[in-house]
Design an enzyme around this catalytic site. Structure first.
Site, mmCIF file in Angstrom:
data_model
loop_
_atom_site.group_PDB
_atom_site.id
_atom_site.type_symbol
_atom_site.label_atom_id
_atom_site.label_comp_id
_atom_site.label_asym_id
_atom_site.label_seq_id
_atom_site.Cartn_x
_atom_site.Cartn_y
_atom_site.Cartn_z
ATOM 1 N N GLY A 32 0.828 -1.211 0.000
ATOM 2 C CA GLY A 32 0.000 0.000 0.000
ATOM 3 C C GLY A 32 0.854 1.249 0.000
ATOM 4 O O GLY A 32 2.077 1.195 0.135
ATOM 5 N N ASP A 88 2.703 -2.691 8.183
ATOM 6 C CA ASP A 88 1.687 -2.796 7.142
ATOM 7 C C ASP A 88 0.621 -1.721 7.332
ATOM 8 O O ASP A 88 0.418 -1.240 8.455
ATOM 9 C CB ASP A 88 1.046 -4.205 7.185
ATOM 10 C CG ASP A 88 0.535 -4.646 5.834
ATOM 11 O OD1 ASP A 88 0.401 -3.805 4.926
ATOM 12 O OD2 ASP A 88 0.279 -5.859 5.668
ATOM 13 N N ASP A 91 -7.049 -0.402 5.975
ATOM 14 C CA ASP A 91 -8.125 0.403 5.396
ATOM 15 C C ASP A 91 -9.055 0.942 6.474
ATOM 16 O O ASP A 91 -9.634 2.012 6.313
ATOM 17 C CB ASP A 91 -8.888 -0.426 4.366
ATOM 18 C CG ASP A 91 -7.960 -0.883 3.268
ATOM 19 O OD1 ASP A 91 -7.414 -0.008 2.572
ATOM 20 O OD2 ASP A 91 -7.705 -2.096 3.153
ATOM 21 N N GLY A 104 -5.657 -3.243 -1.391
ATOM 22 C CA GLY A 104 -4.758 -3.516 -2.514
ATOM 23 C C GLY A 104 -4.798 -4.972 -2.939
ATOM 24 O O GLY A 104 -3.934 -5.431 -3.687
ATOM 25 N N GLU A 110 -0.538 -10.739 3.187
ATOM 26 C CA GLU A 110 -0.317 -9.834 4.329
ATOM 27 C C GLU A 110 -0.663 -10.552 5.635
ATOM 28 O O GLU A 110 0.057 -10.419 6.633
ATOM 29 C CB GLU A 110 -1.188 -8.579 4.183
ATOM 30 C CG GLU A 110 -0.738 -7.666 3.062
ATOM 31 C CD GLU A 110 -1.667 -6.492 2.848
ATOM 32 O OE1 GLU A 110 -1.175 -5.407 2.525
ATOM 33 O OE2 GLU A 110 -2.898 -6.651 2.989
ATOM 34 N N LYS A 128 -8.331 6.676 8.752
ATOM 35 C CA LYS A 128 -8.636 5.237 8.752
ATOM 36 C C LYS A 128 -9.283 4.771 10.059
ATOM 37 O O LYS A 128 -9.669 3.613 10.178
ATOM 38 C CB LYS A 128 -7.347 4.428 8.529
ATOM 39 C CG LYS A 128 -6.565 4.780 7.262
ATOM 40 C CD LYS A 128 -7.259 4.294 6.032
ATOM 41 C CE LYS A 128 -6.480 4.499 4.748
ATOM 42 N NZ LYS A 128 -5.280 3.758 4.599
HETATM 43 C C1 5RP Z 1 -3.409 -3.861 0.761
HETATM 44 C C2 5RP Z 1 -3.741 -3.292 2.087
HETATM 45 C C3 5RP Z 1 -3.190 -1.939 2.390
HETATM 46 O O1 5RP Z 1 -2.338 -2.023 3.465
HETATM 47 C C4 5RP Z 1 -4.340 -1.015 2.681
HETATM 48 O O2 5RP Z 1 -5.205 -0.999 1.555
HETATM 49 C C5 5RP Z 1 -3.883 0.413 3.014
HETATM 50 O O3 5RP Z 1 -3.295 0.989 1.887
HETATM 51 P P1 5RP Z 1 -2.852 2.515 1.858
HETATM 52 O O4 5RP Z 1 -1.724 2.664 2.806
HETATM 53 O O5 5RP Z 1 -2.466 2.761 0.420
HETATM 54 O O6 5RP Z 1 -4.041 3.352 2.251
HETATM 55 O O7 5RP Z 1 -4.398 -3.870 2.918
HETATM 56 O O8 5RP Z 1 -4.069 -5.078 0.559
#
Ligand code: 5RP
Length: 234
Positions: A32, A88, A91, A104, A110, A128
């Site tokens: 991400g 990591d 969302d 993503g 993950e 978030k």
């Molecule tokens: C990918 C994920 C990402 O960590 C999540 O979507 C957050 O992404 P971003 O930092 O671009 O907002 O779970 O599968």
């Protein structure tokens, strides 16, 4: 021109997480746009000599490409018996530090890496944070292609409104790094994430869903205060 505040928050929180990695560690590299900054700062620390002998385990094709770009040596789960720390994104994050991930479409790998890590650090911007999971983000579920129709029906049976995730700049559905499909599910109430995570994963043909429950050690939150990006720990 004023810098994009969301980008600033992501950069700061990515940097804060990368600064918690110490020499010799095996590091889970998330997916991400927020984690991308953490990977970049890890590379910077290696280049400057401040950090030595780390190896990364990527959670996606994207993470692998970024790690190579920023000079982070990689390994696999076959070659090592532990992950010291994983960084990591997410969302959604609820007050109990449970997550929805999979924006993503990388949540399966993950989950493998993040759950194995002795310390799992989540990096998010303040947008978030939610009181209850599912408030703003649909729940991603990875499904093997031959089972897509029965799995969608089964998810509807659990009370979900289900949509197949479609590609952007690609005709047809999103295909994951494992060659599978993703559906995004809206549940009216996501009050029992532990139970729902199990129920969904018990549907034959489901590979993994994006509920990450009781697995997070630290949540770092990027925010803007008095016009400046700051990082606080939840
Ligand atoms: C990918 C994920 C990402 O960590 C999540 O979507 C957050 O992404 P971003 O930092 O671009 O907002 O779970 O599968």
């Amino acid at each position: 021109m004023t810098a994009d505040p969301v980008k600033l928050m992501k950069q700061e929180v990515g940097k804060a997480a990368a600064s918690r990695v110490t020499s010799g560690q095996i590091v889970g590299l998330g997916t991400g746009s927020t984690t991308a900054y953490a990977i970049q700062f890890l590379g910077d620390r290696l280049k400057s000599g401040e950090l030595k002998d780390i190896v990364g385990i990527p959670t996606s094709f994207q993470a692998e490409v970024l790690a190579k770009e920023y000079g982070i040596p990689l390994t696999t789960l076959d070659a090592c018996d532990r992950i010291d720390i994983a960084i990591d994104g997410a969302d959604e994050v609820d007050p109990q530090k449970n997550l929805i991930k999979g924006g993503g479409a990388a949540h399966t790998r993950e989950k493998v890496v993040d759950y194995l890590a002795q310390k799992f650090i989540v990096v998010v911007d303040g947008g978030k944070l939610v009181d209850r999971l599912g408030s703003s983000f649909l729940l991603p579920v990875e499904v093997i292609p031959m089972a897509i129709a029965p799995v969608m029906r089964a998810l509807e049976g659990l009370g979900g409104k289900v949509q197949l995730r479609m590609g952007v700049k690609k005709a047809g559905p999103v295909v994951t790094d494992q060659g599978n499909l993703v559906v995004d599910v809206k549940f009216e109430s996501l009050g029992d994430p532990v139970g729902l995570e199990r129920k969904i994963n018990n549907i034959p043909g489901v590979l993994e869903n994006g509920l990450f429950v009781n697995c997070v050690d630290v949540v770092l939150i990027g925010e803007i205060k008095d016009g400046k990006p700051i990082v606080r720990e939840m």
